[in-house]
Scaffold this active site. Sequence first.
Site, mmCIF file in Angstrom:
data_model
loop_
_atom_site.group_PDB
_atom_site.id
_atom_site.type_symbol
_atom_site.label_atom_id
_atom_site.label_comp_id
_atom_site.label_asym_id
_atom_site.label_seq_id
_atom_site.Cartn_x
_atom_site.Cartn_y
_atom_site.Cartn_z
ATOM 1 N N LYS A 229 28.475 84.951 11.510
ATOM 2 C CA LYS A 229 29.647 85.401 12.138
ATOM 3 C C LYS A 229 30.703 84.377 11.621
ATOM 4 O O LYS A 229 30.473 82.931 11.359
ATOM 5 C CB LYS A 229 29.598 85.540 13.483
ATOM 6 C CG LYS A 229 29.577 84.295 14.244
ATOM 7 C CD LYS A 229 29.445 84.485 15.719
ATOM 8 C CE LYS A 229 29.381 83.108 16.459
ATOM 9 N NZ LYS A 229 28.950 83.420 17.859
ATOM 10 N N PHE B 38 28.100 75.943 12.585
ATOM 11 C CA PHE B 38 29.555 76.238 12.241
ATOM 12 C C PHE B 38 30.122 74.530 11.932
ATOM 13 O O PHE B 38 29.746 73.621 12.709
ATOM 14 C CB PHE B 38 30.262 76.321 13.608
ATOM 15 C CG PHE B 38 31.650 76.641 13.395
ATOM 16 C CD1 PHE B 38 32.479 77.749 13.030
ATOM 17 C CD2 PHE B 38 32.435 75.558 14.087
ATOM 18 C CE1 PHE B 38 33.893 77.597 12.924
ATOM 19 C CE2 PHE B 38 33.932 75.622 13.917
ATOM 20 C CZ PHE B 38 34.510 76.374 13.432
ATOM 21 N N ASP C 175 50.683 72.758 21.410
ATOM 22 C CA ASP C 175 49.607 73.545 20.880
ATOM 23 C C ASP C 175 49.585 75.000 21.496
ATOM 24 O O ASP C 175 50.338 75.067 22.532
ATOM 25 C CB ASP C 175 48.433 72.721 21.151
ATOM 26 C CG ASP C 175 47.103 73.690 20.753
ATOM 27 O OD1 ASP C 175 47.080 74.061 19.778
ATOM 28 O OD2 ASP C 175 46.209 73.634 21.555
ATOM 29 N N LYS C 176 49.200 75.863 21.078
ATOM 30 C CA LYS C 176 49.163 76.951 21.572
ATOM 31 C C LYS C 176 47.717 77.202 22.548
ATOM 32 O O LYS C 176 47.886 77.393 23.662
ATOM 33 C CB LYS C 176 49.405 78.209 20.597
ATOM 34 C CG LYS C 176 49.360 79.692 21.199
ATOM 35 C CD LYS C 176 49.172 80.754 20.522
ATOM 36 C CE LYS C 176 47.600 81.103 19.934
ATOM 37 N NZ LYS C 176 47.036 81.644 20.706
ATOM 38 N N ARG D 75 49.053 78.471 11.417
ATOM 39 C CA ARG D 75 48.055 78.343 10.275
ATOM 40 C C ARG D 75 48.304 76.661 9.891
ATOM 41 O O ARG D 75 47.873 76.312 8.849
ATOM 42 C CB ARG D 75 48.216 78.954 9.133
ATOM 43 C CG ARG D 75 47.888 80.582 9.219
ATOM 44 C CD ARG D 75 46.456 80.715 8.895
ATOM 45 N NE ARG D 75 45.964 82.176 8.898
ATOM 46 C CZ ARG D 75 44.937 82.336 9.620
ATOM 47 N NH1 ARG D 75 44.130 81.180 10.366
ATOM 48 N NH2 ARG D 75 44.604 83.571 9.809
ATOM 49 N N ASP E 228 44.582 68.441 18.594
ATOM 50 C CA ASP E 228 45.842 68.212 19.011
ATOM 51 C C ASP E 228 45.841 66.528 18.801
ATOM 52 O O ASP E 228 47.052 66.099 19.023
ATOM 53 C CB ASP E 228 46.047 68.755 20.317
ATOM 54 C CG ASP E 228 45.986 70.194 20.200
ATOM 55 O OD1 ASP E 228 46.426 70.701 19.140
ATOM 56 O OD2 ASP E 228 45.624 70.847 21.161
ATOM 57 N N GLY F 210 47.134 76.915 15.016
ATOM 58 C CA GLY F 210 46.359 77.132 13.787
ATOM 59 C C GLY F 210 46.245 78.660 13.789
ATOM 60 O O GLY F 210 45.618 79.105 12.530
ATOM 61 N N ASP F 211 46.545 79.348 14.480
ATOM 62 C CA ASP F 211 46.636 80.793 14.425
ATOM 63 C C ASP F 211 47.369 81.525 13.442
ATOM 64 O O ASP F 211 48.028 80.919 12.843
ATOM 65 C CB ASP F 211 47.028 81.468 15.785
ATOM 66 C CG ASP F 211 46.028 81.168 17.043
ATOM 67 O OD1 ASP F 211 44.776 81.499 16.776
ATOM 68 O OD2 ASP F 211 46.603 80.649 18.107
ATOM 69 N N GLU G 58 32.278 81.730 21.897
ATOM 70 C CA GLU G 58 30.447 82.149 21.860
ATOM 71 C C GLU G 58 30.009 82.738 23.119
ATOM 72 O O GLU G 58 29.387 83.614 23.023
ATOM 73 C CB GLU G 58 29.934 80.863 21.551
ATOM 74 C CG GLU G 58 29.749 80.574 20.104
ATOM 75 C CD GLU G 58 28.733 80.136 19.744
ATOM 76 O OE1 GLU G 58 28.320 79.112 20.221
ATOM 77 O OE2 GLU G 58 28.274 80.283 18.583
#
Lengths: 320, 1227
Positions: free
Chosen positions: B604, B581, B423-424, B829, B859, B719-720, B533
């Site tokens: 947001k 969210f 994962d990043k 992504r 993950d 997911g980036d 946040e």
Amino acid sequence: MTDTDRGTQRDRNSAFYLFTQQNLPACKPVLTPEWVFMTFLFIGFIFIPVGLVTLRASHSVVEIVERYDIGCVPEPFRINKVSYIQDDSIPKNCSLSFKVPKYMKAPIYIYYQLDNYYQNHRRYVKSRSDKQLLHGQNQHGISSCQPVEVNNDRPIIPCGLIAWSLFNDTFTFIRNRAELKVNRKNIAWKSDREHKFGKNVYPFNFQNGTLIGGGKLNPRIPLSDQEDLIVWMRTSALPSFRKLYGRIEKDLDVDDVVVVHLMNNYNTYSFGGKKKLVLSTTSWLGGKNDFLGLAYVFIGSSSVTIAVVFTLLHLLSHRH
Amino acid sequence: MSGWDNIRSSTRSQQGRSHSLNQREPSRTVTLGRVQPQAPAFRTIYCNDRDANFAHRYRGNSVSTTKYNFFTFLPKGLYEQFRRVANLYFLMVSILSATPYSPVHPVTNVVPLSLVLLVSLIKEAFEDWKRFQNDMAINSTPVDVLQDQRWESIPWKKLQVGDIIRVKQDGFFPADMLLLASTNADGVCYIETANLDGETNLKIRKALERTWDYVTPEKACEFKGEVQCEQPNNSLYTFTGNLVIDNQTLPLSPNQILLRGCSLKNTEFVVGVVIFTGHETKVMMNSMNVPSKRSTLERKLDKLILTLFGTLFTMCLIGAIGSGVFIDRKYYFLGLSKSVEDQFNPNRRFLVVLLTMLTLLTLYSTIIPISLYVSIEMVKFIQSTQFINKDLNMYHAETDTPALARTSNLNEELGQVEYIFSDKTGTLTRNLMEFFKCTIGGEIYGTGMTEIERGVAERKGIKVQEVPTSINSVREKGFNFDDVRLMRGAWRNEPNPDACKEFFRCLAICHTVLPEGDESPEKIKYQAASPDEAALVLAAKHFGFFFYRRTPTMIYVRESHVERMGKIQDVSYEILNVLEFNSTRKRQSVVCRYPDGRLVLYCKGADTVIYERLVGGSDDLKKVTREHLEKFGSAGLRTLCLAYKDLAPDVYESWNEKFIQAKSSLRDRERKLDEVAELIEKDLILIGATAIEDKLQEGVPDCIETLSRAGIKMWVLTGDKMETAINIAYACNLLNNEMKQFIISSETDAIREVEERGDQVEIARFIKEEVKKQLKKCLDEAQQYFHSVSGPKLALIIDGKCLMYALDPSLRIMLLNLSLNCSSVVCCRVSPLQKAQVTSLVKKGARKITLSIGDGANDVSMIQAAHIGVGISGLEGMQAVMASDFAIAQFRFLKDLLLVHGRWSYIRLCKVVTYFFYKNLTFTLTQFWFTFYTGFSGQRFYDDWFQSLYNVIFTALPVIIVGLFDKDVSSSLSKRYPELYKEGIKNMFFKWRVVAIWAFFAVYQSLVFYYFVTVSSSTSQGSSGKMFGLWDVSTMAFTCVVVTVNLRLIMICNSITRWHYISVGGSIVAWFLFIFLYSGIMTPYDRQENIFWVIYVLMSTFYFYITLLLVPVAALLGDFLYLGVQRWFFPYDYQIVQEIHKDEADDSGRTDLLGIDNQLTPDEARSYALSQLPRELSKHTGFAFDSPGYESFFASQLGVYAPQKAWDVARRASMRSKPKPKPNKIN
């Protein structure tokens, strides 16, 4: 250095710390060619002398082996040896003679050797009752003696196939017309005599069945003194084996002619087994057996060879 | 709070797995036309009325997590043991050996089996005993229950459904309960859910207004209500029910539910009604058996055992046929009369063969190493608990986190990893979010430059100019922003101050953060569900919009410079609605009322979702902002768009009605809420966007480099955005400009064009075609490079949408071929499910050993899909750690975990297994050769006790010592020469070739043992002229076997510690002690006196000593020569390293390394010691976009089982955690 520092230092050298950090002191043998070479050479240097000494001991033993199973069957019976041996009406005496090749120093051990005789067969090995041998009359503990445990509803002592098939050829030795005295005492291991065969156990109902296997026992002598039986009952490891018969306690000179009168009673003809008579002296190591010595010399010399070859290879090929 | 609610969607996925009897969909239980009796869909609880509840027979609150009880221990424990093939086999053999067909006494097989079972059972019993004690302690914890208007203290186990109880501060909730009242104002209480999900941030629970008063016992005993709620289920984050008081029905939500396992914080006490007890509590419903992973080595071991069974069968067959041929009446001394038993009946040779099969099966049973599994288990257990967990090189002092092996099954698997999926966020990067830049009204603010930008600039050859930071710039953890244009009220002079004001207010108001500590800007702490946040609220503080207090309905903000420079005023905003969210919405909104009555919705969220909902017009701003967003993204920054909307009161009122309706609905509440939110979140006005920096973890690039030298291929699944992912990959050395990069992206014009037309079927078809084309092209190209020797390294970058199609069965092979040729792969992504799919693609498709490492709930699926799952413990929630097999604090510790521990464990285990194989084979073969000389009768060569103790005493310990201590090269060398690791990847030490070599030498040695001893003993021994019998010879042979086999062990050791000497020497001495005693003692009771005095007879001859010197040397000579030749002419890599460094002092490198890298100060050492105590691992909270329900959400969408290791939830919930430093109290 503060106290706590020293404390940590000590902790760090504690066995448990070294254990969990996998840092226990260890020697790290690396099998470098030098090591291999040295080891082989070392083995060679140890083994070759030991082998030579062992060989020498073996060679110092004088051994005479005479096969008699065929020779002792008279010519007419040689076509059917089994019927000969099973026919009680035919006398079984026979004589052999041989010349002593070398001076034999007393004591000279007399062995009989049997081939193709499976004393280590599972059915055979377990067919005995150690309890009965030691303690005598016991109706219950003899089931292991199958198929020779009872006869006429009475237990057999000693029971079992081993005892039943007791070897019963007998030998008398004559040199220069005089009989050589054969000492038949102390031919069994002491531990067997004293701890496995009872002093108050006498043969009973033995060889009374329809089928007679081998030798008979004197019912008046306790089992612990029946050394033939004791020897026979220490079953052999291999199907070809020797068993001690007795000792001649006189030296035999070169070219002495020894005549053996023997009773050829034991049936090895059914299964094609050989019977041999062996006279042998002993060394500190035992009987004549070159195997150990040869093995030592072989391993020692091949070690040296390997060491040399290895070194040559090492010198010829450069690694890294 | 947000985290709590986000998870509702997980219900669906968990329902299917629930073992509970309740069914929400009764239709499912109708099978074959017969209606099954079923529990009512709802349960009714009469509060404070034991008699009324009695009729329902709810379960008590006593809890048992033990596997066994007194009566079931033996049957169940034995059943578990006999599920192992080896044990079952030995059970069968033991039974067989009680029959007359057996050549051996039952003791031969029963003793080793029972010893092995005993050890295993003791271990089981010990573990269960600890569980039992834990349960006892928990069940007898006191709790205050309302009885006769007084609080009475009773143990937890006596608690019943419907009881009204009081829980004090820091106390644990004994059962799932409905919150009635709290000592805090507004019926609010704070709870910590660390035992459930590892999150230590406080969550708010709020009682229904109607029940606020029932605080005192006098008042509480008047409470008579009825709770109608769902049947017990295992969904931690949902609850549906109603409270009926005085014919008034009030909807209940998870907000009123306090779950067992949580603890009360910052509240003097609360009063509540017990609704689910004992095993029906949510946390206990989550307990289930964890399917354990088995290592590849163990699976290969199974094959070896099968081969051994095959060998055994062949040996038996040979022997059996031989016996059929041999048996003959001519051997009259065997007494083969007419009535002979079947086994020796020459007339029934076929039966003889069959029965001798059985005989030999029992005789050769030692070929199966019965104690192997139990030894391996012991070795691995110690490896993981003592070595991995206590390695100071993997101890992270800052977060006080040691490494944690959560399973001991996979140690050696760590030494064979070929693919790492990482994962990043939080893994490669710190999960430390710092507010870094922003764009407001089309203007970029913030002067900083990220590492990535610097890296990019350096790659392009641009000289990086250090921007001097202004003297009075503010720096705080979470805020790394510097721009004089915005600070200290300077924004008033910017071109668009109104936008700035809305921007800051949005930051200060639109969130679910809880303030903690003093209400002063310096001391306040923010508790947030995600670090993003917190960073945003922190930024607002620095911009002069200081959020300092929250009540359930209000948010208080201290605003500076708003009306005029320097003016500070406290403003309170009424929070009317919070639209939270979640992963589908990807946005969060708050409707608030200004003190002057203005109604505003602040929102947001992700740029895509916000842009869809913007009001038309002002396209310039949108365009500029989008450009800025892309710029931020490529700099590796995380972005959020901010927007707002003014609401007209009547529009709001009509919407609010719908909202309340949706909120109180019992069914599909989540979906309805989402739909209602959609109605108001439209026509938004864009304000700007924030950019948060996500910093790289310490030592990541170096670690990745080392791992790649070790032959490990690294895939980043994130997911980036693609740009972010690529840049991170650059920053971590995964990509560089020498590499040939294949990029498969869905962001092409052609695809976009088709997408704009909006036909879903067409889009899917088109993208699939496109992906296919791309893959084909890349593969062709890759193959070219692959064939040329000095081609560049290849890298593949693919985005989630394309991946979705590439994972299609028809394209999967192509994708696999392409990616296996690439040295690094970046997938961006991607959804959690795709992460898992990619992992299993490589795991199953390429049959390579995979390792997944990650830190967040997203993950989890990937961690469980891989052979080995590694969780990053420390910053985020516990989800990943709880699903993982190993937990480490930092990515860089992977180096130690794999290159040192993994490699060692692998080598050690290989040695243990092959050695076991060798020693049993050797032993059994001597027996086999003997069979040929006994007329194939199956006579045993060795005494029963020799055979039974061979495995469990005479050769048991040394091999375990090797499994623990063997070390080819020191740990520092392991890391210095990562290439050594490749031997594990290629499985060099447990190939069939290796096994065959062992087998060859086993055959050779057994021949030496048998023939040397028997041939040399064929004449008389010693000067007495007496002959040896069978048992003398076999004892001699056995002595040689024991000595040789133990010496052979020394030869496989790379490092020999004192323990090696002790164990090897001890084993040999144990044999002699045993035989001295055994052959010296004769009891009058049943024993065959075969062995009596044998050793003394033997030892009285020279023969014994000469043979004892000859046979082991002769036997080991071959091995020794092989080792020498192998090392010198065909060396393994590690052997070369050993030789290079052989003159260095033992492990000096490692101590030095410790000294430099990990020298612990006494304080640190103390904290390390403390960290070894049982405790929670996590310190921080979950990340908003990876909040704990996310994973299950994706899974439920696609109908895939996405477990959280719920076993742990229960385990931990039933564990009493140590009191830890408390968070500051909320005033």
